[in-house]
Design a protein around this motif. Sequence first.
Motif, PDB file in Angstrom:
ATOM      1  N   ARG A  24      39.182  31.614  44.627  1.00  0.00           N
ATOM      2  CA  ARG A  24      38.812  30.921  45.854  1.00  0.00           C
ATOM      3  C   ARG A  24      39.460  31.632  47.032  1.00  0.00           C
ATOM      4  O   ARG A  24      40.410  32.392  46.871  1.00  0.00           O
ATOM      5  N   ILE A  25      38.951  31.366  48.193  1.00  0.00           N
ATOM      6  CA  ILE A  25      39.477  32.007  49.390  1.00  0.00           C
ATOM      7  C   ILE A  25      40.557  31.141  50.027  1.00  0.00           C
ATOM      8  O   ILE A  25      41.588  31.628  50.435  1.00  0.00           O
ATOM      9  N   GLU A  26      40.299  29.874  50.136  1.00  0.00           N
ATOM     10  CA  GLU A  26      41.267  28.943  50.732  1.00  0.00           C
ATOM     11  C   GLU A  26      42.195  28.457  49.645  1.00  0.00           C
ATOM     12  O   GLU A  26      41.762  28.262  48.519  1.00  0.00           O
ATOM     13  N   PRO A  27      43.417  28.223  49.834  1.00  0.00           N
ATOM     14  CA  PRO A  27      44.234  28.378  51.031  1.00  0.00           C
ATOM     15  C   PRO A  27      44.686  29.825  51.186  1.00  0.00           C
ATOM     16  O   PRO A  27      44.683  30.605  50.244  1.00  0.00           O
ATOM     17  N   TYR A  28      45.106  30.158  52.365  1.00  0.00           N
ATOM     18  CA  TYR A  28      45.696  31.465  52.622  1.00  0.00           C
ATOM     19  C   TYR A  28      47.189  31.389  52.328  1.00  0.00           C
ATOM     20  O   TYR A  28      47.864  30.460  52.741  1.00  0.00           O
ATOM     21  N   VAL A  29      47.690  32.359  51.577  1.00  0.00           N
ATOM     22  CA  VAL A  29      49.109  32.418  51.243  1.00  0.00           C
ATOM     23  C   VAL A  29      49.629  33.758  51.773  1.00  0.00           C
ATOM     24  O   VAL A  29      49.133  34.818  51.381  1.00  0.00           O
ATOM     25  N   GLY A  31      49.100  35.063  54.498  1.00  0.00           N
ATOM     26  CA  GLY A  31      48.026  35.742  55.209  1.00  0.00           C
ATOM     27  C   GLY A  31      46.955  36.329  54.317  1.00  0.00           C
ATOM     28  O   GLY A  31      46.032  36.973  54.805  1.00  0.00           O
ATOM     29  N   LEU A  32      47.080  36.142  53.012  1.00  0.00           N
ATOM     30  CA  LEU A  32      46.107  36.681  52.058  1.00  0.00           C
ATOM     31  C   LEU A  32      45.251  35.550  51.498  1.00  0.00           C
ATOM     32  O   LEU A  32      45.736  34.442  51.296  1.00  0.00           O
ATOM     33  N   PRO A  33      43.983  35.836  51.212  1.00  0.00           N
ATOM     34  CA  PRO A  33      43.203  34.842  50.474  1.00  0.00           C
ATOM     35  C   PRO A  33      43.872  34.570  49.125  1.00  0.00           C
ATOM     36  O   PRO A  33      44.565  35.434  48.577  1.00  0.00           O
ATOM     37  N   PHE A  34      43.680  33.383  48.606  1.00  0.00           N
ATOM     38  CA  PHE A  34      44.413  32.965  47.419  1.00  0.00           C
ATOM     39  C   PHE A  34      44.194  33.901  46.235  1.00  0.00           C
ATOM     40  O   PHE A  34      45.132  34.217  45.507  1.00  0.00           O
ATOM     41  N   LEU A  35      42.973  34.375  46.028  1.00  0.00           N
ATOM     42  CA  LEU A  35      42.694  35.262  44.897  1.00  0.00           C
ATOM     43  C   LEU A  35      43.475  36.570  45.016  1.00  0.00           C
ATOM     44  O   LEU A  35      44.065  37.040  44.036  1.00  0.00           O
ATOM     45  N   LEU A  36      43.511  37.141  46.203  1.00  0.00           N
ATOM     46  CA  LEU A  36      44.256  38.381  46.397  1.00  0.00           C
ATOM     47  C   LEU A  36      45.748  38.146  46.213  1.00  0.00           C
ATOM     48  O   LEU A  36      46.443  38.957  45.600  1.00  0.00           O
ATOM     49  N   PHE A  37      46.244  37.034  46.718  1.00  0.00           N
ATOM     50  CA  PHE A  37      47.647  36.693  46.515  1.00  0.00           C
ATOM     51  C   PHE A  37      47.961  36.535  45.029  1.00  0.00           C
ATOM     52  O   PHE A  37      48.995  36.990  44.548  1.00  0.00           O
TER      53      PHE A  37
END
Length: 66
Positions: A24-29, A31-37
């Motif tokens: 998912r994209i939200e939430p941002y952690v 400054g990164l989208p959640f999947l990238l984080f």
Amino acid sequence: MKYIKLLILVPIIGFLGFLPLANRIEPYVLGLPFLLFWLVLWMVLSPMILIIVYKLDPDNREVETE
């Protein structure tokens, strides 16, 4: 202690097993989208887990010389 090598499965499960839940994209952690984080987090944790397995594995202990 003979099950210490099963810790190697933890990064695999983290990367692949929970990936559909983290997709998912939200939430941002940070400054990164959640999947990238999520992926970056496991890229950082994986070597740490492997170091722990290496240190605790009895096969990697040096033989004492007398």
